[in-house]
Design a protein around this motif. Structure first.
Motif, PDB file in Angstrom:
ATOM      1  N   ASP A   1       0.733  -1.177  -0.054  1.00  0.00           N
ATOM      2  CA  ASP A   1       0.067  -0.003   0.003  1.00  0.00           C
ATOM      3  C   ASP A   1       0.845   1.137  -0.099  1.00  0.00           C
ATOM      4  O   ASP A   1       0.524   2.339  -0.612  1.00  0.00           O
ATOM      5  N   GLU A   2       1.975   1.293   0.828  1.00  0.00           N
ATOM      6  CA  GLU A   2       3.050   2.539   0.732  1.00  0.00           C
ATOM      7  C   GLU A   2       3.875   2.453  -0.339  1.00  0.00           C
ATOM      8  O   GLU A   2       4.084   3.559  -1.177  1.00  0.00           O
ATOM      9  N   SER A   3       4.081   1.195  -1.041  1.00  0.00           N
ATOM     10  CA  SER A   3       4.879   1.352  -2.249  1.00  0.00           C
ATOM     11  C   SER A   3       4.311   1.599  -3.567  1.00  0.00           C
ATOM     12  O   SER A   3       4.580   2.747  -4.258  1.00  0.00           O
ATOM     13  N   LEU A   4       3.246   1.134  -3.740  1.00  0.00           N
ATOM     14  CA  LEU A   4       2.488   1.133  -5.216  1.00  0.00           C
ATOM     15  C   LEU A   4       3.109   1.040  -6.426  1.00  0.00           C
ATOM     16  O   LEU A   4       2.618   1.468  -7.334  1.00  0.00           O
ATOM     17  N   ILE A   5       4.443   0.715  -6.397  1.00  0.00           N
ATOM     18  CA  ILE A   5       5.109   0.466  -7.486  1.00  0.00           C
ATOM     19  C   ILE A   5       5.567  -1.269  -7.345  1.00  0.00           C
ATOM     20  O   ILE A   5       6.313  -1.624  -6.326  1.00  0.00           O
ATOM     21  N   ALA A   6       5.336  -1.943  -8.349  1.00  0.00           N
ATOM     22  CA  ALA A   6       5.887  -3.503  -8.458  1.00  0.00           C
ATOM     23  C   ALA A   6       6.792  -3.607  -9.401  1.00  0.00           C
ATOM     24  O   ALA A   6       6.454  -3.272 -10.720  1.00  0.00           O
ATOM     25  N   HIS A   7       8.010  -4.131  -9.371  1.00  0.00           N
ATOM     26  CA  HIS A   7       8.807  -4.702 -10.534  1.00  0.00           C
ATOM     27  C   HIS A   7       8.384  -6.045 -10.736  1.00  0.00           C
ATOM     28  O   HIS A   7       8.424  -7.007  -9.798  1.00  0.00           O
ATOM     29  N   ILE A   8       7.933  -6.143 -12.057  1.00  0.00           N
ATOM     30  CA  ILE A   8       7.374  -7.537 -12.405  1.00  0.00           C
ATOM     31  C   ILE A   8       8.320  -8.359 -13.580  1.00  0.00           C
ATOM     32  O   ILE A   8       8.580  -7.612 -14.467  1.00  0.00           O
TER      33      ILE A   8
ATOM     34  N   GLU B   1      10.983 -13.520 -21.937  1.00  0.00           N
ATOM     35  CA  GLU B   1      10.833 -13.412 -23.277  1.00  0.00           C
ATOM     36  C   GLU B   1      11.924 -14.087 -24.079  1.00  0.00           C
ATOM     37  O   GLU B   1      12.904 -14.756 -23.321  1.00  0.00           O
ATOM     38  N   GLU B   2      11.856 -14.254 -25.220  1.00  0.00           N
ATOM     39  CA  GLU B   2      12.732 -14.959 -26.087  1.00  0.00           C
ATOM     40  C   GLU B   2      14.107 -14.473 -26.088  1.00  0.00           C
ATOM     41  O   GLU B   2      14.926 -15.152 -26.078  1.00  0.00           O
ATOM     42  N   SER B   3      13.890 -13.179 -25.789  1.00  0.00           N
ATOM     43  CA  SER B   3      15.612 -12.702 -25.872  1.00  0.00           C
ATOM     44  C   SER B   3      15.991 -12.393 -24.442  1.00  0.00           C
ATOM     45  O   SER B   3      17.209 -12.309 -24.371  1.00  0.00           O
ATOM     46  N   GLY B   4      15.162 -12.992 -23.516  1.00  0.00           N
ATOM     47  CA  GLY B   4      15.732 -13.271 -22.025  1.00  0.00           C
ATOM     48  C   GLY B   4      15.076 -12.672 -21.114  1.00  0.00           C
ATOM     49  O   GLY B   4      13.658 -12.155 -21.538  1.00  0.00           O
ATOM     50  N   PRO B   5      15.389 -12.663 -19.710  1.00  0.00           N
ATOM     51  CA  PRO B   5      14.454 -11.774 -18.948  1.00  0.00           C
ATOM     52  C   PRO B   5      14.071 -10.551 -18.839  1.00  0.00           C
ATOM     53  O   PRO B   5      15.219 -10.102 -19.072  1.00  0.00           O
ATOM     54  N   VAL B   6      12.885 -10.106 -18.165  1.00  0.00           N
ATOM     55  CA  VAL B   6      12.829  -8.419 -18.494  1.00  0.00           C
ATOM     56  C   VAL B   6      12.035  -8.121 -16.823  1.00  0.00           C
ATOM     57  O   VAL B   6      11.124  -9.136 -16.679  1.00  0.00           O
ATOM     58  N   VAL B   7      12.347  -7.215 -16.473  1.00  0.00           N
ATOM     59  CA  VAL B   7      11.635  -6.683 -15.059  1.00  0.00           C
ATOM     60  C   VAL B   7      11.312  -5.280 -15.397  1.00  0.00           C
ATOM     61  O   VAL B   7      12.010  -4.267 -15.889  1.00  0.00           O
ATOM     62  N   ILE B   8      10.068  -5.091 -15.431  1.00  0.00           N
ATOM     63  CA  ILE B   8       9.232  -3.751 -15.686  1.00  0.00           C
ATOM     64  C   ILE B   8       8.430  -3.138 -14.409  1.00  0.00           C
ATOM     65  O   ILE B   8       7.880  -4.030 -13.903  1.00  0.00           O
ATOM     66  N   PRO B   9       8.999  -1.838 -13.898  1.00  0.00           N
ATOM     67  CA  PRO B   9       8.297  -1.327 -13.158  1.00  0.00           C
ATOM     68  C   PRO B   9       6.895  -0.837 -13.327  1.00  0.00           C
ATOM     69  O   PRO B   9       6.652  -0.536 -14.381  1.00  0.00           O
ATOM     70  N   MET B  10       5.759  -1.245 -12.582  1.00  0.00           N
ATOM     71  CA  MET B  10       4.577  -0.902 -12.747  1.00  0.00           C
ATOM     72  C   MET B  10       3.711  -0.511 -11.631  1.00  0.00           C
ATOM     73  O   MET B  10       3.758  -0.718 -10.582  1.00  0.00           O
ATOM     74  N   LEU B  11       2.795   0.589 -11.811  1.00  0.00           N
ATOM     75  CA  LEU B  11       1.963   0.885 -10.883  1.00  0.00           C
ATOM     76  C   LEU B  11       1.031  -0.286 -10.537  1.00  0.00           C
ATOM     77  O   LEU B  11       0.719  -0.952 -11.240  1.00  0.00           O
ATOM     78  N   ALA B  12       0.997  -0.491  -9.062  1.00  0.00           N
ATOM     79  CA  ALA B  12       0.092  -1.573  -8.526  1.00  0.00           C
ATOM     80  C   ALA B  12      -0.507  -1.369  -7.235  1.00  0.00           C
ATOM     81  O   ALA B  12      -0.030  -0.595  -6.488  1.00  0.00           O
TER      82      ALA B  12
ATOM     83  N   PHE C   1       8.174  -5.509  -4.280  1.00  0.00           N
ATOM     84  CA  PHE C   1       7.734  -4.187  -3.751  1.00  0.00           C
ATOM     85  C   PHE C   1       9.077  -4.008  -2.639  1.00  0.00           C
ATOM     86  O   PHE C   1       9.378  -4.616  -1.924  1.00  0.00           O
ATOM     87  N   THR C   2       9.620  -2.601  -2.907  1.00  0.00           N
ATOM     88  CA  THR C   2      10.601  -2.377  -1.942  1.00  0.00           C
ATOM     89  C   THR C   2      10.563  -0.817  -1.325  1.00  0.00           C
ATOM     90  O   THR C   2      10.075  -0.031  -2.227  1.00  0.00           O
ATOM     91  N   LEU C   3      10.636  -0.530  -0.115  1.00  0.00           N
ATOM     92  CA  LEU C   3      10.729   0.573   0.474  1.00  0.00           C
ATOM     93  C   LEU C   3      11.958   0.851   1.144  1.00  0.00           C
ATOM     94  O   LEU C   3      12.408   0.121   2.219  1.00  0.00           O
ATOM     95  N   PHE C   4      12.891   1.920   0.711  1.00  0.00           N
ATOM     96  CA  PHE C   4      14.249   2.329   1.389  1.00  0.00           C
ATOM     97  C   PHE C   4      14.030   3.187   2.527  1.00  0.00           C
ATOM     98  O   PHE C   4      13.585   4.308   2.290  1.00  0.00           O
TER      99      PHE C   4
END
Length: 221
Positions: free
Chosen positions: A29-36, A40-51, A82-85
């Motif tokens: 609830d505090e972060s509201l950003i998920a790295h997902i 893919e065929e070209s390799g792994p991908v991690v994308i930040p999204m509002l969540a 989700f990460t809060l620093f």
């Protein structure tokens, strides 16, 4: 209590593992950003999204032609983080410098929310979460806008939480060094609101959204 599985078992820094489901909810609830993560065929991908979270599920949204959402809609396994620093830990030795943080990892598969009324409700829930009462004043989504938006849902059945908030961990041999040790906290400040230029000279009252942010809301000096 959080469910435990081979994927959610915290091995490195196991003493930092937290099993309180409320802590999981608070981090999301505090972060509201998920790295997902997607593969893919070209390799792994991690994308930040509002969540955002509603009860025991997390939702993400985007355009129908989104590469990420198209991949996730197929039901493949994924991972959200989700990460809060919260700050730096400054030790007497370089080796023992560290950080305070709160993190959550969610495993599972996304499913699509197709019902237009339910989609509208969940999207409005997100607006209300970041700006309480705002849906009473804005134009809500049209049928065309809802049709152009893809909304995905993932349950919180398999998740882990790790919180680092410990003391400075110096070696005993370093305790007598004439070096300052302690913490450098990071704090998120929310607000004040900044109006768009088109509102200059207008008499529209500035809304008050501080109830959503508690102590994070900016305080006047």
């Amino acid at each position: 209590m959080l469910s435990q599985s081979s994927r959610t078992q915290i091995k490195k820094g196991a003493h930092k593992a937290v099993f309180d489901v409320d802590k999981l909810y608070q981090i999301i609830d505090e972060s509201l950003i998920a790295h997902i993560a997607i593969a893919e065929e070209s390799g792994p991908v991690v994308i930040p999204m509002l969540a955002w979270r509603v009860d025991d599920a997390v939702y993400i949204h985007g355009a129908n032609n989104s590469r990420l959402l198209k991949t996730l809609q197929q039901g493949g396994a994924t991972c959200l983080t989700f990460t809060l620093f919260d700050g730096w830990v400054l030790a007497r030795s370089a080796f023992h410098h560290s950080a305070h943080y709160r993190s959550a990892v969610v495993f599972g598969q996304f499913v699509s929310v197709e019902d237009a009324q339910e989609k509208d409700r969940l999207l409005n829930h997100f607006v209300e979460q970041i700006a309480p009462g705002r849906t009473q004043h804005i134009r809500l989504s049209s049928k065309q806008e809802l049709a152009a938006t893809k909304l995905l849902k993932i349950g919180l059945d398999e998740a882990s939480v790790k919180i680092s908030a410990g003391e400075v961990s110096d070696d005993k041999a370093d305790l007598d060094l004439p070096v300052w040790a302690g913490y450098l906290p990071y704090r998120t400040q929310v607000g004040p609101l900044v109006p768009v230029k088109e509102l200059e000279g207008e008499t529209i009252e500035t809304p008050d959204y501080r109830s959503a942010y508690g102590e994070r809301w900016h305080q006047r000096p």
